[in-house]
Design a protein around this motif. Sequence first.
Motif, PDB file in Angstrom:
ATOM      1  N   PRO A 161      68.271  21.878  27.408  1.00 45.54           N
ATOM      2  CA  PRO A 161      69.510  22.560  27.776  1.00 45.54           C
ATOM      3  C   PRO A 161      69.997  23.544  26.705  1.00 45.54           C
ATOM      4  N   SER A 162      69.814  23.212  25.442  1.00 46.73           N
ATOM      5  CA  SER A 162      70.287  24.097  24.371  1.00 46.73           C
ATOM      6  C   SER A 162      69.518  25.416  24.319  1.00 46.73           C
TER       7      SER A 162
ATOM      8  N   ARG B 251      70.639  21.738  36.351  1.00 44.09           N
ATOM      9  CA  ARG B 251      69.539  20.901  35.835  1.00 44.09           C
ATOM     10  C   ARG B 251      68.194  21.325  36.413  1.00 44.09           C
ATOM     11  N   LYS B 252      68.167  21.669  37.706  1.00 48.18           N
ATOM     12  CA  LYS B 252      66.913  22.109  38.323  1.00 48.18           C
ATOM     13  C   LYS B 252      66.394  23.382  37.659  1.00 48.18           C
TER      14      LYS B 252
ATOM     15  N   ARG C 129      77.907  23.984  32.800  1.00 44.74           N
ATOM     16  CA  ARG C 129      77.890  24.104  31.329  1.00 44.74           C
ATOM     17  C   ARG C 129      77.236  22.883  30.680  1.00 44.74           C
ATOM     18  N   GLU C 130      77.490  21.711  31.224  1.00 47.49           N
ATOM     19  CA  GLU C 130      76.848  20.498  30.695  1.00 47.49           C
ATOM     20  C   GLU C 130      75.336  20.570  30.880  1.00 47.49           C
ATOM     21  N   ALA C 131      74.883  21.137  31.987  1.00 48.68           N
ATOM     22  CA  ALA C 131      73.445  21.241  32.257  1.00 48.68           C
ATOM     23  C   ALA C 131      72.746  22.196  31.303  1.00 48.68           C
ATOM     24  N   VAL C 132      73.497  23.181  30.757  1.00 44.01           N
ATOM     25  CA  VAL C 132      72.898  24.149  29.831  1.00 44.01           C
ATOM     26  C   VAL C 132      73.413  23.972  28.402  1.00 44.01           C
TER      27      VAL C 132
ATOM     28  N   VAL D 149      72.407  28.909  41.657  1.00 49.85           N
ATOM     29  CA  VAL D 149      72.660  28.974  40.219  1.00 49.85           C
ATOM     30  C   VAL D 149      71.418  29.570  39.580  1.00 49.85           C
ATOM     31  N   ALA D 150      71.598  30.409  38.578  1.00 49.71           N
ATOM     32  CA  ALA D 150      70.464  30.956  37.830  1.00 49.71           C
ATOM     33  C   ALA D 150      70.671  30.685  36.348  1.00 49.71           C
ATOM     34  N   VAL D 151      69.565  30.458  35.650  1.00 53.78           N
ATOM     35  CA  VAL D 151      69.570  30.200  34.209  1.00 53.78           C
ATOM     36  C   VAL D 151      68.379  30.945  33.624  1.00 53.78           C
TER      37      VAL D 151
END
Length: 194
Positions: free
Chosen positions: A74-75, A64-65, A108-111, A167-169
């Motif tokens: 997130p999508s 989430r961060k 996965r829920e966060a993204v 975590v990275a996004v």
Amino acid sequence: MSAEIRKLAVFVEEVHSEMGQAVSPPTRKAAAVAVIRNPFAGRYVADLQPLFDIGAELGGLLGRKCVEALGISPSQAESYGKAAMVGEDGELEHAAAILHPTMGKPLREAVERGAALVPSSKKRGGPGQVLDIPLGHKDAAYVRSHFDGVEVWLNDSPRPGEIMVAVAVTDSGRPLARVGGLKTNEIEGRDGLR
């Protein structure tokens, strides 16, 4: 068991130009890091369930961060990855216990979604050492434009009795990607591969 967090850090990288070529829109990566007390530092413990629980807690929090730091829904997240570094009094299996059994679902829920495996790395290290977070597309492993990574480090972490969890996004692939593979508009998102 809840994570005893000493420090949280969030980083955002934007690439606007690569090899003299404009990157528009810029490619962006976010990494969120938690430095936690290792409840098993300095001793062997057979049952690592408390670290599984911490992994689930941190997967959602750090995911989430990252999404918030990118300012996206997130999508709109495209790739993700996770990593952990145990301090010298920790065991490599402590990093694995945080990363593998339960971290994936809340991440996965966060993204939103995430059919593909979450790339991961684990290592032992000390303060200031670089932690590499591998990246891959969240819904299709064969999307080569999203094979990437991001580095994080904190000058005071991890201390001997700590674990640094990251975590990275991203909201995009590599800048100027051109090595072929499945394109994002071709993703089916069912089997985690295509």
